[in-house]
Design an enzyme around this catalytic site. Structure first.
Site, mmCIF file in Angstrom:
data_model
loop_
_atom_site.group_PDB
_atom_site.id
_atom_site.type_symbol
_atom_site.label_atom_id
_atom_site.label_comp_id
_atom_site.label_asym_id
_atom_site.label_seq_id
_atom_site.Cartn_x
_atom_site.Cartn_y
_atom_site.Cartn_z
ATOM 1 N N GLU A 176 0.816 -1.211 0.000
ATOM 2 C CA GLU A 176 0.000 0.000 0.000
ATOM 3 C C GLU A 176 0.853 1.266 0.000
ATOM 4 O OE1 GLU A 176 0.485 -2.371 2.175
ATOM 5 O OE2 GLU A 176 -0.467 -2.000 4.105
ATOM 6 N N CYS A 281 16.239 -6.843 0.229
ATOM 7 C CA CYS A 281 16.315 -8.041 1.070
ATOM 8 C C CYS A 281 17.659 -8.724 0.907
ATOM 9 C CB CYS A 281 15.201 -8.998 0.700
ATOM 10 S SG CYS A 281 15.365 -9.583 -0.973
HETATM 11 P P1 NAD Z 1 5.739 -6.180 5.167
HETATM 12 O O1 NAD Z 1 5.862 -7.547 5.719
HETATM 13 O O2 NAD Z 1 5.398 -5.074 6.111
HETATM 14 O O3 NAD Z 1 4.594 -6.136 4.045
HETATM 15 C C1 NAD Z 1 4.573 -7.057 2.985
HETATM 16 C C2 NAD Z 1 3.142 -7.217 2.501
HETATM 17 O O4 NAD Z 1 2.369 -7.763 3.560
HETATM 18 C C3 NAD Z 1 2.469 -5.914 2.089
HETATM 19 O O5 NAD Z 1 1.713 -6.150 0.921
HETATM 20 C C4 NAD Z 1 1.578 -5.587 3.272
HETATM 21 O O6 NAD Z 1 0.396 -4.916 2.900
HETATM 22 C C5 NAD Z 1 1.231 -6.945 3.840
HETATM 23 N N1 NAD Z 1 1.052 -6.919 5.293
HETATM 24 C C6 NAD Z 1 1.645 -6.084 6.181
HETATM 25 N N2 NAD Z 1 1.237 -6.370 7.444
HETATM 26 C C7 NAD Z 1 0.376 -7.401 7.347
HETATM 27 C C8 NAD Z 1 -0.367 -8.153 8.314
HETATM 28 N N3 NAD Z 1 -0.303 -7.887 9.610
HETATM 29 N N4 NAD Z 1 -1.137 -9.149 7.860
HETATM 30 C C9 NAD Z 1 -1.211 -9.442 6.548
HETATM 31 N N5 NAD Z 1 -0.529 -8.755 5.595
HETATM 32 C C10 NAD Z 1 0.264 -7.759 5.983
HETATM 33 O O7 NAD Z 1 7.083 -5.870 4.384
HETATM 34 P P2 NAD Z 1 7.560 -4.506 3.738
HETATM 35 O O8 NAD Z 1 7.946 -3.550 4.827
HETATM 36 O O9 NAD Z 1 6.613 -4.042 2.700
HETATM 37 O O10 NAD Z 1 8.873 -4.980 2.969
HETATM 38 C C11 NAD Z 1 10.123 -5.083 3.564
HETATM 39 C C12 NAD Z 1 10.378 -6.486 4.053
HETATM 40 O O11 NAD Z 1 10.299 -7.415 2.971
HETATM 41 C C13 NAD Z 1 11.774 -6.672 4.614
HETATM 42 O O12 NAD Z 1 11.685 -7.460 5.765
HETATM 43 C C14 NAD Z 1 12.522 -7.397 3.523
HETATM 44 O O13 NAD Z 1 13.627 -8.162 3.937
HETATM 45 C C15 NAD Z 1 11.449 -8.252 2.974
HETATM 46 N N6 NAD Z 1 11.749 -8.696 1.622
HETATM 47 C C16 NAD Z 1 12.134 -9.991 1.466
HETATM 48 C C17 NAD Z 1 12.461 -10.447 0.207
HETATM 49 C C18 NAD Z 1 12.898 -11.871 -0.009
HETATM 50 O O14 NAD Z 1 13.079 -12.237 -1.139
HETATM 51 N N7 NAD Z 1 13.069 -12.676 1.025
HETATM 52 C C19 NAD Z 1 12.383 -9.585 -0.889
HETATM 53 C C20 NAD Z 1 11.973 -8.269 -0.689
HETATM 54 C C21 NAD Z 1 11.654 -7.838 0.584
#
Ligand code: NAD
Length: 498
Positions: A176, A281
């Site tokens: 979002e 990441c």
């Molecule tokens: P996030 O976990 O906050 O959000 C990811 C997605 O989950 C978003 O679409 C969000 O709307 C949704 N979300 C958030 N809270 C939620 C909840 N309580 N219940 C259900 N859905 C929920 O992550 P972010 O801040 O957007 O991204 C950064 C994170 O992603 C970092 O931890 C990074 O390491 C990780 N990441 C990992 C990889 C990988 O390949 N392992 C790649 C890119 C990013």
């Protein structure tokens, strides 16, 4: 105020929810748009449209599917600049970095263009007298992708080209915080001739995600995001009987041995730690020095870190942009402060950086912290900001044990001129993706991407061959065309080959 909505059944729509969330320009700190947050009935609508589309799309020939992928590839290529600009304006990363992200996503599209080759089955002639056996794979149905803010084009493209090429209908729930790229990609799919409903976008937050995870018509969920949410998504969706791959957060270590080329290692460490403001990441967030390399290496890293030009992503002279939100900036600044309080030494301090003309932007300067120990918050937490912590060790054994004791296992790298040390490192380290003198070892699209331990829940990595396997299930057919001879008759004993 611009409103960013959903893409359902081949059309842009605001749905019927009254909930919205602000979308910031991180370089200015200003709200530039609002994104709608789906209601439960919007979720029902998008899944119903995808389920209808699946019925036809799963019957489309391999050649029709492959042609749609080729057309989409051409359009993304042509509009790469527009996609990159949308990403820079909402995420903050510099334009060349955003362009690189689009390019890495396109490589998955190109991989998926070869779907006829990727979906070839197996055939064994005459496994028993007059009996042949063959296997092939079929799509799952409606599959969902839930993606993080840090790669608003590339991470969705890790998923949907392969899901769609395999014959599924794909519903994307983007972050979002930077939702616009998803809508441009939906428009490009339509222009590429993909039938309505095969690719949809539903904007939303945790409530939207939970509605998707609980929806009986969703067959599989691909998630990329932070570890606590990945763990939660995996538990909830598997409890609902869905296939899940949930990629989580990271704490990527890089070991630097005394025989490494110090200048080469320093340059690569700086790019890998501070590129995209550390919001990758696969960013290197912990440099693990072995023996006497620490002092000359850190001196050079500090010198290079101080030279980084921090500024808005649209400025072609900027090398590093802001972080995503004010809250993220506050969290990063707090963690840097905690390291000093817990006994570390801040060598380069980015906390007070101010960018002229962008004083309200969410900027944090490159930060280098020395003499970090594994009990400090700055080491234990995933910072996801431009902070490189250094842990000094005395031996390769100590360095490898440190990596293996860390709960994350996404990426890691070694800098050395010893083939023997490098081989030992890649064999012993418990991490999914390993670089040898390559600090960000993101595999090409025709390999699969995935970490170990708390960096991935589920057993399939993303894109590449494991992506094809994730988005399909196998059928094995044992066939006989009887010739009505006595010896081919049915038997009550368990069938064995003749
Ligand atoms: P996030 O976990 O906050 O959000 C990811 C997605 O989950 C978003 O679409 C969000 O709307 C949704 N979300 C958030 N809270 C939620 C909840 N309580 N219940 C259900 N859905 C929920 O992550 P972010 O801040 O957007 O991204 C950064 C994170 O992603 C970092 O931890 C990074 O390491 C990780 N990441 C990992 C990889 C990988 O390949 N392992 C790649 C890119 C990013």
């Amino acid at each position: 105020m611009r409103t960013i909505g959903h893409w359902i059944d081949g059309a842009a729509t605001a749905g019927n929810s009254t909930r919205t969330q602000a979308v910031y320009n991180p370089a200015t700190g200003e709200v530039q748009a609002e994104v709608v947050l789906a209601s439960p009935s919007d979720v029902d609508d998008v899944v119903a449209s995808a389920a209808r589309a699946f019925t036809e799309w799963s019957e489309a020939s391999l050649s029709v599917r492959s042609k749609a992928l080729f057309a989409f590839r051409e359009l993304v290529n042509r509009r790469a600049g527009d996609l990159a600009t949308l990403i820079t304006d909402e995420h903050g990363k510099i334009l060349s970095d955003a362009t690189g992200e689009v390019q890495r996503g396109l490589e998955v599209v190109e991989f998926a263009c070869g779907i006829p080759q990727l979906l070839k089955g197996e055939y064994s002639d005459q496994v028993s007298g007059g009996v042949d056996l063959f296997s092939y794979r079929q799509p799952l149905g409606v599959v969902v992708g839930i993606t993080p803010f840090n790669f608003p084009a590339m991470v969705p493209m890790w998923m949907f080209p392969i899901a769609i090429a395999c014959g599924n209908a794909f519903v994307l729930k983007p972050s979002e915080r930077d939702p616009s790229a998803s809508i441009l990609m939906a428009e490009l799919w339509q222009e590429a001739g993909l039938p309505d409903g095969v690719f949809s976008v539903i904007q939303g937050d945790a409530d939207t995600v939970n509605a998707l995870l609980d929806h009986p018509d969703v067959q599989a969920v691909s998630f990329v995001g932070s570890t606590p949410i990945a763990r939660q998504i995996h538990a909830r969706a598997t409890a609902n009987g869905k296939r899940v791959q949930a990629l989580g957060g990271a704490k990527n270590h890089s070991i630097i041995l005394p025989d490494a080329d110090v200048d080469f290692a320093a340059k690569h460490l700086v790019a890998a730690a501070f590129g995209s403001a550390g919001e990758r990441c696969m960013a290197i967030s912990a440099a693990v020095t072995v023996g006497g390399v620490a002092d000359p290496l850190l001196e050079r890293v500090a010198e290079l870190a101080r030279e980084i030009k921090v500024g808005p992503g649209r400025d072609a002279t900027s090398e590093m942009g802001p972080v995503i939100t004010a809250a993220s900036k506050d969290r990063i600044v707090g963690l840097i402060g905690s390291s000093a309080a817990q006994g570390a030494v801040i060598t380069v301090d980015g906390r007070d950086l101010s960018v002229t003309g962008h004083e309200r932007g969410f900027f944090v300067g490159p930060t280098l912290i020395d003499r970090v120990s594994t009990d400090m918050d700055v080491y234990r937490e995933e910072i996801f900001g431009p902070v490189l912590s250094t842990v000094r060790t005395d031996s390769v054994d100590e360095a490898i044990s440190l990596i293996n004791a860390n709960p994350y296992g996404n990426g890691t790298a070694i800098f050395t001129s010893s083939g023997e040390a490098a081989r030992r490192f890649h064999r012993e380290v418990r991490v999914g993706m390993i670089g040898i003198n390559v600090p960000i070892p993101v595999p090409m699209a025709y390999y699969s991407f995935g970490g170990w331990k708390d960096s991935l829940f589920g057993d399939r990595h993303i894109h590449g061959p494991e992506g094809v396997s994730f988005y399909t299930r196998a059928k094995v057919v044992t066939a006989r065309w009887p010739e009505h001879r006595e010896e081919h008759g049915a038997s009550f004993s368990f069938p064995t080959a003749r």
